[in-house]
Design an enzyme around this catalytic site. Structure first.
Site, PDB file in Angstrom:
ATOM      1  N   GLU A 175       0.816  -1.221   0.000  1.00  0.00           N
ATOM      2  CA  GLU A 175       0.000   0.000   0.000  1.00  0.00           C
ATOM      3  C   GLU A 175       0.851   1.273   0.000  1.00  0.00           C
ATOM      4  O   GLU A 175       1.194   1.798   1.056  1.00  0.00           O
ATOM      5  CB  GLU A 175      -0.941   0.015   1.206  1.00  0.00           C
ATOM      6  CG  GLU A 175      -1.849   1.225   1.257  1.00  0.00           C
ATOM      7  CD  GLU A 175      -2.835   1.195   2.414  1.00  0.00           C
ATOM      8  OE1 GLU A 175      -3.615   2.153   2.557  1.00  0.00           O
ATOM      9  OE2 GLU A 175      -2.829   0.214   3.186  1.00  0.00           O
ATOM     10  N   LYS A 217      -2.213  -2.042  -3.399  1.00  0.00           N
ATOM     11  CA  LYS A 217      -3.291  -1.231  -2.832  1.00  0.00           C
ATOM     12  C   LYS A 217      -2.907   0.247  -2.932  1.00  0.00           C
ATOM     13  O   LYS A 217      -2.422   0.834  -1.975  1.00  0.00           O
ATOM     14  CB  LYS A 217      -3.566  -1.622  -1.378  1.00  0.00           C
ATOM     15  CG  LYS A 217      -4.710  -0.842  -0.745  1.00  0.00           C
ATOM     16  CD  LYS A 217      -5.045  -1.319   0.656  1.00  0.00           C
ATOM     17  CE  LYS A 217      -6.155  -0.463   1.262  1.00  0.00           C
ATOM     18  NZ  LYS A 217      -6.581  -0.929   2.602  1.00  0.00           N
TER      19      LYS A 217
END
Length: 332
Positions: A175, A217
């Site tokens: 992420e 992500k």
């Protein structure tokens, strides 16, 4: 490595996304207090159980990310969280970073910590049932920011985390989040997001991370939240996918974070993405855009658990419907 590829494929399965319920104790406590709920470990457990036990959750959610506290807790009937969600058809995940901390030498910027002792922690989490993990790096847009140092430091940490996860048999959710804070235009977000993701790709390659066994992500490419003119979903989709096209076709999939967007806007942007052909699925791993309505509906009242679950189910169904649009729009 084959198991990581299989689990990653499950996480980005058609028509499903990942629920992020991994707020730290401090963040979750603050949200509970804002909703009028006493910030205790038991109330945090009750809230996470409300989310994880939502009827039909597996219809639109492939996985749910917890924090360390929750993964060590049990449902009211004594069933461990990981075991309970697996029984419901949802993969349990765990946030393993310890948060973004001020980066020495880089005023105003952060580096995410948590690498010390990580292999042992990953072994423990796998042993109690986790299937995947998550690590979040944060980048701010400002005058001369993010710096090359912050970009490289966080990219290296993400890659080291991802390599450790795959060695432990856990799928890493990678992420790199470029924050919405500021008044910058969408073009500036696209520029920064492209540079950040390029650095992450380079570090992942250097450490031999198998892209088919990870889920990316990223943030959507949007203007800063203080910018006077919101971009249309079509513009957001076009700008976001253009940046993502630099990723190899072997990537397992992309599960966007909501980044503080209003729930309806995040869903509209996600649906607009489905009009763009890509070699990997484009789905969601939302936190606030899914759980905020549930918390508002429940606000700690035992009699309102079903109301909270209904609010969550509605948002999960809306986003699952958005990603199912892909099957209708793309050739087989």
């Amino acid at each position: 490595m084959g198991s990581c590829r299989q689990i990653a494929a499950q996480l980005v399965a058609p028509g499903k996304g990942v629920l992020a319920a991994d707020e730290s104790i401090a963040t979750m406590s603050g949200r509970l207090e804002k909703a009028g709920v006493e910030a205790t470990a038991e109330n945090r457990r009750r809230y996470r159980q409300l989310l994880a036990s939502t009827p039909g959750l597996a219809d639109g959610a492939s996985g749910i990310i917890f924090c360390d506290e929750t993964l060590g807790q049990d449902f009211s009937d004594g069933t461990p969280f990981a075991q309970a969600v697996r029984a419901a058809g949802v993969l349990p995940g765990i946030k393993v970073d310890t948060g973004a901390k001020p980066c020495p030498g880089l005023p105003g910027e952060t580096v995410t910590e948590g690498l010390d002792g990580l292999p042992a922690r990953l072994e423990h989490y796998a042993g109690i049932g986790a299937a995947f993990a998550k690590w979040r790096a944060v980048y701010v847009i400002g005058d001369g920011l993010p710096s090359a140092g912050a970009i490289r430091s966080n990219a290296n940490a993400l890659a080291r985390y991802a390599a450790a996860c795959q060695a432990a048999g856990l799928v890493p959710v990678v992420e790199p989040e470029v924050l919405m804070d500021g008044a910058h235009p969408i073009e500036r977000c696209a520029e920064v997001t492209a540079v950040v993701q390029a650095a992450v790709r380079e570090e992942l390659e250097l450490l031999g991370v198998d892209l088919a066994g990870i889920v990316l992500k990223p943030n959507m490419v949007v203007e800063g939240k203080d910018h006077p003119e919101p971009s249309s979903p079509e513009r957001v989709a076009e700008s976001t996918v253009e940046v993502l096209r630099a990723w190899p076709a072997g990537l397992a999939g992309v599960a966007f974070l909501s980044g503080g967007q209003p729930p309806e806007r995040a869903t509209a942007n996600l649906e607009a993405m489905q009009h763009h052909p890509t070699p990997w699925p484009l789905t969601f791993s939302f936190g606030r855009a899914l759980v905020d309505p549930a918390l508002a509906a429940w606000h700690g009242e035992p009699a309102l658990v079903e109301a909270g679950q209904a609010a969550l189910a509605e948002r999960v169904a809306a986003n699952a419907a958005a990603v199912r649009r892909r099957a209708q729009l793309q050739p087989a």
